[in-house]
Design an enzyme around this catalytic site. Structure first.
Site, mmCIF file in Angstrom:
data_model
loop_
_atom_site.group_PDB
_atom_site.id
_atom_site.type_symbol
_atom_site.label_atom_id
_atom_site.label_comp_id
_atom_site.label_asym_id
_atom_site.label_seq_id
_atom_site.Cartn_x
_atom_site.Cartn_y
_atom_site.Cartn_z
ATOM 1 N N ARG A 119 -10.973 0.601 31.982
ATOM 2 C CA ARG A 119 -9.907 1.063 31.109
ATOM 3 C C ARG A 119 -8.579 0.506 31.591
ATOM 4 N NH1 ARG A 119 -10.864 6.124 29.790
ATOM 5 N NH2 ARG A 119 -8.768 6.712 29.219
ATOM 6 N N GLU A 170 -11.324 9.574 19.043
ATOM 7 C CA GLU A 170 -11.402 10.983 18.701
ATOM 8 C C GLU A 170 -10.038 11.344 18.111
ATOM 9 O OE1 GLU A 170 -12.444 13.601 21.932
ATOM 10 O OE2 GLU A 170 -12.155 15.356 20.665
ATOM 11 N N LYS A 230 -4.500 11.260 26.510
ATOM 12 C CA LYS A 230 -3.951 11.973 25.365
ATOM 13 C C LYS A 230 -3.564 13.399 25.740
ATOM 14 C CE LYS A 230 -7.358 10.467 22.754
ATOM 15 N NZ LYS A 230 -8.308 10.241 21.651
HETATM 16 P P1 ATP Z 1 -7.814 9.570 26.505
HETATM 17 O O1 ATP Z 1 -8.379 9.660 27.871
HETATM 18 O O2 ATP Z 1 -6.493 8.937 26.435
HETATM 19 O O3 ATP Z 1 -7.857 10.867 25.766
HETATM 20 P P2 ATP Z 1 -10.213 8.861 25.236
HETATM 21 O O4 ATP Z 1 -11.161 7.956 25.871
HETATM 22 O O5 ATP Z 1 -10.563 10.263 25.231
HETATM 23 O O6 ATP Z 1 -8.779 8.562 25.774
HETATM 24 P P3 ATP Z 1 -10.926 8.177 22.600
HETATM 25 O O7 ATP Z 1 -10.240 8.513 21.350
HETATM 26 O O8 ATP Z 1 -12.234 8.776 22.885
HETATM 27 O O9 ATP Z 1 -9.921 8.475 23.745
HETATM 28 O O10 ATP Z 1 -11.014 6.606 22.771
HETATM 29 C C1 ATP Z 1 -11.390 5.707 21.765
HETATM 30 C C2 ATP Z 1 -11.781 4.417 22.420
HETATM 31 O O11 ATP Z 1 -10.704 3.883 23.161
HETATM 32 C C3 ATP Z 1 -12.915 4.621 23.389
HETATM 33 O O12 ATP Z 1 -13.875 3.595 23.202
HETATM 34 C C4 ATP Z 1 -12.260 4.531 24.737
HETATM 35 O O13 ATP Z 1 -13.138 4.050 25.704
HETATM 36 C C5 ATP Z 1 -11.103 3.580 24.476
HETATM 37 N N1 ATP Z 1 -10.022 3.828 25.422
HETATM 38 C C6 ATP Z 1 -9.382 4.983 25.653
HETATM 39 N N2 ATP Z 1 -8.474 4.855 26.639
HETATM 40 C C7 ATP Z 1 -8.537 3.567 27.039
HETATM 41 C C8 ATP Z 1 -7.857 2.793 28.038
HETATM 42 N N3 ATP Z 1 -6.919 3.327 28.818
HETATM 43 N N4 ATP Z 1 -8.186 1.497 28.169
HETATM 44 C C9 ATP Z 1 -9.122 0.935 27.381
HETATM 45 N N5 ATP Z 1 -9.805 1.601 26.440
HETATM 46 C C10 ATP Z 1 -9.520 2.899 26.257
HETATM 47 MG MG MG Z 2 -12.950 10.156 24.548
#
Ligand code: ATP
Ligand code: MG
Length: 556
Positions: A258, A34, A268
């Site tokens: 994760r 995102e 984020k």
């Molecule tokens: P955050 O919680 O940091 O905002 P998010 O999941 O909202 O992370 P996205 O931009 O939606 O961020 O994530 C893009 C991809 O990265 C998704 O497939 C998500 O599952 C993966 N991802 C995000 N954080 C992690 C993590 N700590 N470890 C492994 N994969 C991750």
């Molecule tokens: Mg997300």
């Protein structure tokens, strides 16, 4: 490093699918960020996994910006995400945006309404939440659940046409209010948001929820393996329900744990707070766990890919020691960094038997870890040198193998010297150390027969350049700041940055470029910071030389 490792559970699934001829042997994954922040090391794990697994099985990976939430998203983030993925060494097949599917998703929603599987609800968020029940108690229908298909179609169109304000109505899937899985209790599909979107502009005031957008986007792209993190396990039945009802490409969702690392935060939302509230200088502050921060700090793409490989793919939440990430960058820089000398806290050393005003050029290999040393640099030497203040002791203790009255050491790449005397100022601080050198002891051509235990680094006073050196420590002083009482920001390490204004470095470091690693002998690995200017050099310490983690690995 990993040639011998057994398959991870995702590779097992893929090999099974391939052996069954599923999808005609085609593998297509996607990385779906995102664009609401910069990528962090957790995303790097997901990138290495999605791109790595596709590459291994001759597949492809799409980069899909999951841009369904216009209020938090921005093109600045889109650009940074692209840059970070490329830097990590991966190439996507197609660059796509969930927002490109808004028309298609709208049509899917209309189709579900026509099947009697979706309805417009006027209830407030609170009313919907209250009527949902609890995991042990079934939910109750809200008054609008029994609306006719015609009425739903009309209302949904009116929602699209901007006839209602934010929050006035939502579109919900009509599934099962008694399901033990709360995500199946008539989840939201669409909400009204009169907001400008960074790509679709003002065309839409109706935006799909993650659960409705994500799986359908996967299906539109014909993604074969949709890999996400464990918190989406309970969403999977919903993911499958939409795909089934709409009878579209059957993408499958798989979940892994994760990545969490100690002494940092990895969401984020929290990283954005650190940036906005000036706890750090920006998303690429070298203390941040962002890819841009790690890059600026001096981490290499290879070290991050190796880290990702080494931690493997887990199905259970865990926390990885920051030491492992540091181990991986040391391992890479040990092989790739050029050696240089830098004196962080200088004291002057005079060689009394070396001709005053004379300079000779000595030689030092750039990289002794590589056959041929990657060439040599010349190092000017004269009677006035700088050495590190803590390499001298007025009254040396028994096992002190550095410099002190009467003691001998080798100056790296140069001669053996012996300390004869030293000078102090009124405050008792040593200001000058006087030594004699052994002319026959020159490195590479030592006929002196003298053996010394210690070697210290040094610089030539006349040619040394000054630089600012930034030393970093962990950003937080507790292992899991998100799990402590109060605000996570209360646990920031006040000593996470030490700035040394007038360090001294070898003259050719004026030609350093950001991202190229140097080992400042005995001091750690460094790279040029992006704040650096030709007349004011700034170096970041990427990591210290000490590798406590390597010992731990050997023990286990
Ligand atoms: P955050 O919680 O940091 O905002 P998010 O999941 O909202 O992370 P996205 O931009 O939606 O961020 O994530 C893009 C991809 O990265 C998704 O497939 C998500 O599952 C993966 N991802 C995000 N954080 C992690 C993590 N700590 N470890 C492994 N994969 C991750
Ligand atoms: Mg997300």
């Amino acid at each position: 490093m990993s040639e011998e490792r057994s398959l991870n559970f995702l590779e097992e699934i893929i090999e099974e699918d391939l052996s069954n001829g599923k999808n005609g042997g085609r593998i297509l994954t996607r990385f779906p960020p995102e664009p609401n922040g910069y990528l962090h090391i957790g995303h790097a794990k997901s990138i290495c996994l999605n791109f790595g697994i596709a590459k291994k099985y001759n597949g492809k990976t799409n980069l899909r910006f999951d841009d369904t939430n216009p209020t938090t998203e921005d093109v600045e983030y889109v650009d940074s995400i692209r840059e970070d993925i490329k830097w990590l060494g991966f190439e996507w097949d197609k660059e796509l945006y969930s927002s490109d599917y808004f028309d298609q998703l709208y049509d899917f929603a209309v189709a579900l309404i026509k099947m009697g599987l979706a309805y417009v609800d006027d209830s407030t968020a609170e009313e919907i939440a209250a009527a949902k029940g609890s995991p042990t108690e079934p939910g109750k229908p809200t008054p609008n659940r029994s609306r006719s298909i015609e009425e739903n179609l009309q209302l949904f169109e009116d929602m699209k046409d901007g006839k209602y304000p934010d929050g006035a109505k939502v579109l919900r899937a009509k599934i099962d209010l008694a399901s033990p899985n709360m995500h199946l209790r008539d989840p939201l599909m669409y909400r009204i948001k009169h907001a400008h979107h960074h790509r679709t502009g003002d065309k839409w005031c109706l935006y799909p929820m993650y659960d409705f957008a994500h799986g359908q986007s996967d299906a539109i792209e014909e993604i074969t393996h949709s890999i996400c993190t464990l918190e989406f396990v309970p969403h999977r039945p919903l993911y499958e329900w939409f795909i089934q009802q709409l009878n579209i490409f059957p993408s499958k969702q798989y979940e892994f744990a994760r990545l969490n690392i100690n002494y940092t935060v990895m969401s984020k939302r929290k990283l954005l707070q650190l940036v906005n509230e000036n706890y750090v200088t920006g998303w690429d502050d070298p203390r941040m766990p962002t890819i841009s921060g790690l890059r600026r700090r001096g981490y290499t793409p290879l070290s991050i890919r190796n880290f990702s490989e080494r931690i493997g793919v887990a199905r259970r939440e865990n926390q990885i020691d920051l030491g492992l990430l540091e181990f991986c960058i040391r391992e890479d820089l040990n092989k790739s960094a050029w050696r240089r000398m830098a004196v962080i806290d200088p004291v002057k050393l005079i060689i009394t038997n070396y001709p005053k005003g004379q300079t000779e050029l000595l030689e030092g290999e750039n990289n002794p870890e590589v056959e041929g040393g990657e060439g040599v640099r010349s190092i000017p030497f004269s009677s006035e040198l700088w050495i590190e203040r803590d390499d001298f002791m007025e009254e040396p203790t028994k096992k002190y193998f550095r410099l002190g009255p009467g003691l001998m050491v080798r100056l790296k790449h140069a001669y053996i010297i012996q300390c004869d005397s030293f000078v102090k100022d009124d405050s008792g601080r040593v200001t000058e150390i006087h030594c004699t050198y052994i002319p026959e002891s020159r490195s590479g051509n030592d006929t002196s027969g003298i053996h010394v235990k210690g070697t210290i680094h040094w610089l030539n006073v006349e040619s040394a350049k000054t630089a600012e050196i930034r030393l970093y420590d962990r950003l937080f002083r507790v292992e899991d700041p998100s799990n402590e009482e109060g605000d996570f920001k209360d646990y920031i390490n006040p000593e996470s940055l030490t700035v040394i204004k007038n360090a001294l470095i070898e003259p050719d470091l004026a030609n350093a470029v950001p991202g190229f690693g140097y080992q400042f002998i005995r001091k750690g690995y460094f790279t040029l910071d992006t704040d650096s200017r030709p007349d004011y050099l700034v170096f970041n310490r990427t990591v210290t030389l000490k590798d406590a983690w390597a010992k731990e690995l050997k023990k286990s």
